[in-house]
Structure formats: structure tokens, C-alpha cells
Design a protein around this motif. Structure first.
Motif, PDB file in Angstrom:
ATOM      1  N   UNK A 106     -18.337 -27.110  38.137  1.00 49.90           N
ATOM      2  CA  UNK A 106     -17.211 -27.600  38.199  1.00 49.90           C
ATOM      3  C   UNK A 106     -16.351 -27.387  39.291  1.00 49.90           C
ATOM      4  N   UNK A 107     -15.076 -27.760  39.391  1.00 44.22           N
ATOM      5  CA  UNK A 107     -14.224 -27.411  40.304  1.00 44.22           C
ATOM      6  C   UNK A 107     -13.655 -26.015  40.319  1.00 44.22           C
ATOM      7  N   UNK A 108     -13.590 -25.157  41.695  1.00 47.47           N
ATOM      8  CA  UNK A 108     -12.909 -24.255  41.821  1.00 47.47           C
ATOM      9  C   UNK A 108     -12.028 -24.178  42.958  1.00 47.47           C
ATOM     10  N   UNK A 109     -10.732 -23.518  42.602  1.00 48.31           N
ATOM     11  CA  UNK A 109      -9.963 -23.302  43.732  1.00 48.31           C
ATOM     12  C   UNK A 109      -9.444 -21.951  44.222  1.00 48.31           C
ATOM     13  N   UNK A 110      -9.754 -21.451  45.179  1.00 50.74           N
ATOM     14  CA  UNK A 110      -9.303 -20.060  45.586  1.00 50.74           C
ATOM     15  C   UNK A 110      -7.772 -19.928  45.975  1.00 50.74           C
ATOM     16  N   UNK A 111      -6.933 -19.732  44.911  1.00 59.26           N
ATOM     17  CA  UNK A 111      -5.548 -19.876  44.949  1.00 59.26           C
ATOM     18  C   UNK A 111      -4.896 -18.408  45.596  1.00 59.26           C
ATOM     19  N   UNK A 112      -5.874 -17.723  46.023  1.00 63.99           N
ATOM     20  CA  UNK A 112      -5.462 -16.381  46.713  1.00 63.99           C
ATOM     21  C   UNK A 112      -5.232 -16.583  48.089  1.00 63.99           C
ATOM     22  N   UNK A 113      -5.859 -18.095  48.471  1.00 64.57           N
ATOM     23  CA  UNK A 113      -5.385 -18.336  49.906  1.00 64.57           C
ATOM     24  C   UNK A 113      -4.507 -19.611  49.723  1.00 64.57           C
ATOM     25  N   UNK A 114      -3.777 -19.784  50.947  1.00 65.27           N
ATOM     26  CA  UNK A 114      -2.768 -20.807  50.909  1.00 65.27           C
ATOM     27  C   UNK A 114      -3.307 -22.154  50.775  1.00 65.27           C
ATOM     28  N   UNK A 171      -6.067 -22.907  49.416  1.00 70.04           N
ATOM     29  CA  UNK A 171      -6.660 -23.130  48.206  1.00 70.04           C
ATOM     30  C   UNK A 171      -5.647 -23.390  47.197  1.00 70.04           C
ATOM     31  N   UNK A 172      -4.448 -22.890  47.335  1.00 72.23           N
ATOM     32  CA  UNK A 172      -3.248 -22.912  46.485  1.00 72.23           C
ATOM     33  C   UNK A 172      -2.795 -24.372  46.557  1.00 72.23           C
ATOM     34  N   UNK A 173      -2.523 -24.609  47.813  1.00 73.05           N
ATOM     35  CA  UNK A 173      -1.907 -26.235  48.022  1.00 73.05           C
ATOM     36  C   UNK A 173      -3.076 -27.169  47.396  1.00 73.05           C
ATOM     37  N   UNK A 215     -11.899  -1.032  26.106  1.00 73.05           N
ATOM     38  CA  UNK A 215     -12.966  -1.738  26.036  1.00 73.05           C
ATOM     39  C   UNK A 215     -13.928  -1.023  25.124  1.00 73.05           C
ATOM     40  N   UNK A 216     -14.214   0.168  24.901  1.00 72.46           N
ATOM     41  CA  UNK A 216     -15.063   0.985  24.084  1.00 72.46           C
ATOM     42  C   UNK A 216     -16.548   0.603  24.567  1.00 72.46           C
ATOM     43  N   UNK A 217     -17.527   0.232  23.673  1.00 75.51           N
ATOM     44  CA  UNK A 217     -18.761   0.027  23.896  1.00 75.51           C
ATOM     45  C   UNK A 217     -19.011  -1.464  23.700  1.00 75.51           C
ATOM     46  N   UNK A 218     -17.941  -2.617  23.809  1.00 77.55           N
ATOM     47  CA  UNK A 218     -18.494  -3.812  23.790  1.00 77.55           C
ATOM     48  C   UNK A 218     -18.545  -4.372  25.043  1.00 77.55           C
ATOM     49  N   UNK A 219     -19.285  -5.587  24.921  1.00 76.16           N
ATOM     50  CA  UNK A 219     -19.508  -6.430  26.447  1.00 76.16           C
ATOM     51  C   UNK A 219     -17.921  -7.342  26.403  1.00 76.16           C
ATOM     52  N   UNK A 220     -17.743  -7.392  27.679  1.00 74.67           N
ATOM     53  CA  UNK A 220     -16.235  -7.877  27.867  1.00 74.67           C
ATOM     54  C   UNK A 220     -16.077  -8.940  29.017  1.00 74.67           C
ATOM     55  N   UNK A 221     -15.025  -9.900  28.946  1.00 80.65           N
ATOM     56  CA  UNK A 221     -14.984 -10.779  29.945  1.00 80.65           C
ATOM     57  C   UNK A 221     -14.002 -10.060  31.260  1.00 80.65           C
ATOM     58  N   UNK A 222     -14.209 -10.475  32.436  1.00 81.23           N
ATOM     59  CA  UNK A 222     -13.246 -10.388  33.329  1.00 81.23           C
ATOM     60  C   UNK A 222     -12.806 -11.694  33.957  1.00 81.23           C
ATOM     61  N   UNK A 223     -11.616 -11.874  34.114  1.00 83.44           N
ATOM     62  CA  UNK A 223     -11.211 -13.100  34.964  1.00 83.44           C
ATOM     63  C   UNK A 223     -10.203 -12.892  36.009  1.00 83.44           C
ATOM     64  N   UNK A 224     -10.526 -13.055  37.168  1.00 83.15           N
ATOM     65  CA  UNK A 224      -9.792 -13.151  38.348  1.00 83.15           C
ATOM     66  C   UNK A 224      -8.823 -14.061  38.469  1.00 83.15           C
ATOM     67  N   UNK A 225      -7.410 -13.927  38.164  1.00 76.41           N
ATOM     68  CA  UNK A 225      -6.585 -15.167  38.132  1.00 76.41           C
ATOM     69  C   UNK A 225      -6.529 -15.640  39.366  1.00 76.41           C
ATOM     70  N   UNK A 226      -6.720 -15.229  40.390  1.00 78.93           N
ATOM     71  CA  UNK A 226      -6.723 -16.019  41.706  1.00 78.93           C
ATOM     72  C   UNK A 226      -7.439 -17.282  41.650  1.00 78.93           C
ATOM     73  N   UNK A 227      -8.630 -17.216  41.113  1.00 79.35           N
ATOM     74  CA  UNK A 227      -9.569 -18.168  41.129  1.00 79.35           C
ATOM     75  C   UNK A 227      -9.320 -19.033  39.719  1.00 79.35           C
ATOM     76  N   UNK A 228      -8.922 -20.238  40.100  1.00 83.47           N
ATOM     77  CA  UNK A 228      -8.564 -21.421  39.371  1.00 83.47           C
ATOM     78  C   UNK A 228      -9.737 -22.315  38.901  1.00 83.47           C
ATOM     79  N   UNK A 229     -10.366 -22.347  37.844  1.00 85.00           N
ATOM     80  CA  UNK A 229     -11.650 -23.258  37.477  1.00 85.00           C
ATOM     81  C   UNK A 229     -10.979 -24.697  36.682  1.00 85.00           C
ATOM     82  N   UNK A 230     -11.484 -25.816  37.295  1.00 86.91           N
ATOM     83  CA  UNK A 230     -11.065 -26.764  36.454  1.00 86.91           C
ATOM     84  C   UNK A 230     -12.452 -27.438  36.028  1.00 86.91           C
ATOM     85  N   UNK A 231     -12.893 -27.680  34.915  1.00 83.11           N
ATOM     86  CA  UNK A 231     -13.994 -28.351  34.562  1.00 83.11           C
ATOM     87  C   UNK A 231     -13.967 -28.531  32.888  1.00 83.11           C
ATOM     88  N   UNK A 232     -14.795 -29.513  32.535  1.00 82.37           N
ATOM     89  CA  UNK A 232     -14.942 -30.005  31.148  1.00 82.37           C
ATOM     90  C   UNK A 232     -15.145 -28.973  30.224  1.00 82.37           C
TER      91      UNK A 232
END
Ligand code: UTP
Length: 288
Positions: free
Chosen positions: A251-259, A261-263, A122-139
Motif C-alpha cells: 500500500x501507500x505510506x506517507x512519512x508525515x513526520x517530515x514536511x 511527507x506531510x504535504x 499490557x500485562x502478558x498479551x501481545x499488543x500492537x504499536x502504531x507510530x502515528x507519524x506514519x500514515x498508511x493508505x491501503x485497501x
């Protein structure tokens, strides 16, 4: 203003809640309909202009690397058998100018520890973190909503959503300060508080844009009771040096780390996929 070009996706977790499925297949590779969970997060990152994706991973999870590599051999076979229509699903064009990096997290010492592994990339830049377990659906994607505030304030920003009291003890929770437009100043943040100690009902969800100063704070963050370095604790420490904002995700959020949320995500996305939705509605109606 600063452009965000790098995103860190931690995928080294054990995925205990998805055993036995997660024994030979990383849970991040389990599909929602026909796309692995992790690809939804990668596409969300690319959509805001991210050029480098840094996976924090483990040797067990090699199939994630295989998934994001080009596969020229199968592409050739698809071409030869008149199935060129599938090539963009195999080797998506949007991946062609993206660099994918893989960093090994030797021990699964928590999310904070996972993020710390990305420091030299990363060095000295700002950066994004995404936890792929959380699925977000929004415009407008969750990361894009954060980017607006980052651009305005030139500061770190994290996504939060409203959680009911019964579940608040599972999340990082913010103490919100003053709010202007939709940027909420964070006064304090606490990892997994009991319901009576929670400073609000606003819980951290899996999208962040952080300043690289977080690494200094991650290094001085101690292991918690369960032997993990918590990202939330490092964010709390960063608050003593700089302002951090929260954005209530729209928007909508699905916690796909749980069964559940996944379903839930599977059903919701199936009902919106025009190529299968009529059949799915029929099938659900027929289930007693
Ligand atoms: P989780 O708390 O969901 O843990 O991690 P997990 O191991 O993936 O799943 P369970 O609880 O055992 O079922 C949140 C995110 O942080 C990553 C995970 O891969 C997930 O994306 N993580 C967690 C790491 O990369 N390393 C760690 O040491 C811990």
C-alpha cells in the motif's frame, strides 16, 4: 489463537521538525485535510478490533486527550442549531466502546523508552504499536496485514517497506531469512545502518505486533550514542529468544513526520476526497 486488544501509540516526541507549528499544538494533532494525524492511526487500530488505546504522552500534549474525550456540550449545541449531521465527526460512534489511556513519559528518551512505559497496561498479551507519524493508505490496512501473519505464526511481526540506498541510514533495517508466503523470518535487525552496512533494503515502518516479552528486553537495552533507548535494539535482543517475522507492507505510506511527507499526504488525500478534489485539481493546475 490470541486476540490483540491493546495498541500503544507513542506521541511524546518533541516534533522538532515541525517547529514552530508543534510549539503549542502537538504535531500529531496537525490535520491531514480535516482529521488530525493521530486519528488515522487510532481508526486503523479500532478497525482490527483493538479495544484499548494507550497513548505514551506528555503534559504538553493535553489536546490529544481532549480530542479523544467525548464532548457533550458541543454535541448539545450542534443538536440545538440543527447541525446534528456533524455529531459523528465530533463524538464518533466507533470510539464509544474504546478505552483511551494516557501514560506520561517524563523524559523523551526514545521510542524504546516510550514503549516501556506501557508495560503494566499490557500485562502478558501481545499488543500492537502504531507510530502515528506514519500514515498508511491501503485497501487492507497495514495493521490488518500484520494481523494475518501474527494469527498464522503466533509470533511477533513488524511491517517493513523497500527504501532506496540514499535513505536507508534513517531506518531500522532487517536481515531477511527464509520466506514462506509473505511472512519473512527476521535473522537480524539493525538501527540506522550506513548504506554499505545495511543488510537489505527492507526498512522497519511504524506498525508492529509484538509479544509482551519485548518489555524484558527493553529493560536490558542500553542507551545509544544519542541517549535514546531504541525499540529496534530491543527487537534484536528478543530475536535470541523467539522468532519474529516481517511483512512487506502493501500500500501507500506517507512519512508525515517530515514536511515533504506531510504535504504529499495532504495532496494525495485531497485528490481522493470527492467533496473537494475537483477544486483542488483546478487549484494545482493554476499554480505556476
Ligand atoms: P521521532 O523520531 O519522529 O521524533 O519519533 P519526534 O520527536 O516525534 O520528531 P522530531 O524528530 O523531533 O521532529 C518517532 C515516534 O516516537 C515517539 C514520537 O512521538 C513519534 O511518534 N517518541 C519518540 C516518543 O513517544 N518518545 C520519545 O522519547 C521519542
Amino acid at each position: 489463537h490470541e486476540v490483540i486488544t491493546k495498541a500503544v501509540l507513542p506521541v511524546a516526541g518533541l516534533g522538532t521538525r515541525f517547529l514552530p507549528a508543534s510549539k503549542a499544538i502537538p504535531k500529531e494533532m496537525l490535520p491531514i485535510i480535516d482529521k488530525p494525524l493521530v486519528q488515522y492511526a487510532v481508526e486503523e487500530a479500532i478497525e482490527i478490533g483493538i479495544k484499548e488505546i494507550i497513548f505514551i504522552t506528555s503534559p504538553e500534549k493535553y489536546s490529544i486527550e481532549k480530542h479523544f474525550n467525548r464532548n457533550d456540550e458541543i454535541e448539545l449545541r450542534l443538536e440545538k442549531s440543527g447541525k446534528s449531521g456533524f455529531i459523528d465527526k465530533l463524538n464518533p460512534k466507533i470510539f464509544s466502546d474504546i478505552k483511551f489511556h494516557y501514560i506520561n513519559q517524563e523524559n523523551q528518551n526514545g521510542l524504546g523508552h516510550a514503549i516501556l512505559q506501557a508495560e503494566k497496561f499490557i500485562g502478558d498479551e501481545s499488543f500492537a504499536i502504531l507510530l502515528p507519524d506514519d500514515l498508511f493508505v491501503s485497501k487492507k490496512s497495514c495493521l490488518n496485514q500484520l494481523l494475518d501473519i501474527h494469527t498464522n505464526k503466533n509470533a511477533s511481526v513488524i511491517a517493513v517497506n523497500i527504501i532506496d540506498e540514499d535513505n536507508i541510514h534513517n531506518y531500522g533495517v532487517i536481515n531477511p531469512g527464509s520466506q514462506k508466503d509473505d511472512a519473512i523470518e527476521i535473522d537480524d535487525i539493525i538501527e540506522k545502518p550506513s548504506a554499505d552496512k545495511a543488510p537489505s533494503n527492507m526498512a522497519v515502518c511504524g506498525r508492529y505486533i509484538l509479544s509482551s516479552n519485548i518489555f524484558k528486553h527493553l529493560k536490558s537495552t542500553e542507551f545509544d550514542k544519542s541517549g535514546e533507548i531504541q525499540l529496534t535494539d530491543a527487537i534484536k535482543s528478543l530475536l535470541s529468544d523467539e522468532k519474529i517475522y516481517a511483512k512487506i507492507y502493501e500500500g501507500e505510506k506517507f512519512d508525515c513526520g517530515s514536511k515533504q511527507g506531510f504535504v504529499h499526504a495532504t495532496i494525495a488525500l485531497a485528490l481522493r476526497d470527492k467533496s473537494i478534489s475537483d477544486d483542488i485539481i483546478k487549484i494545482i493546475k493554476e499554480i505556476d
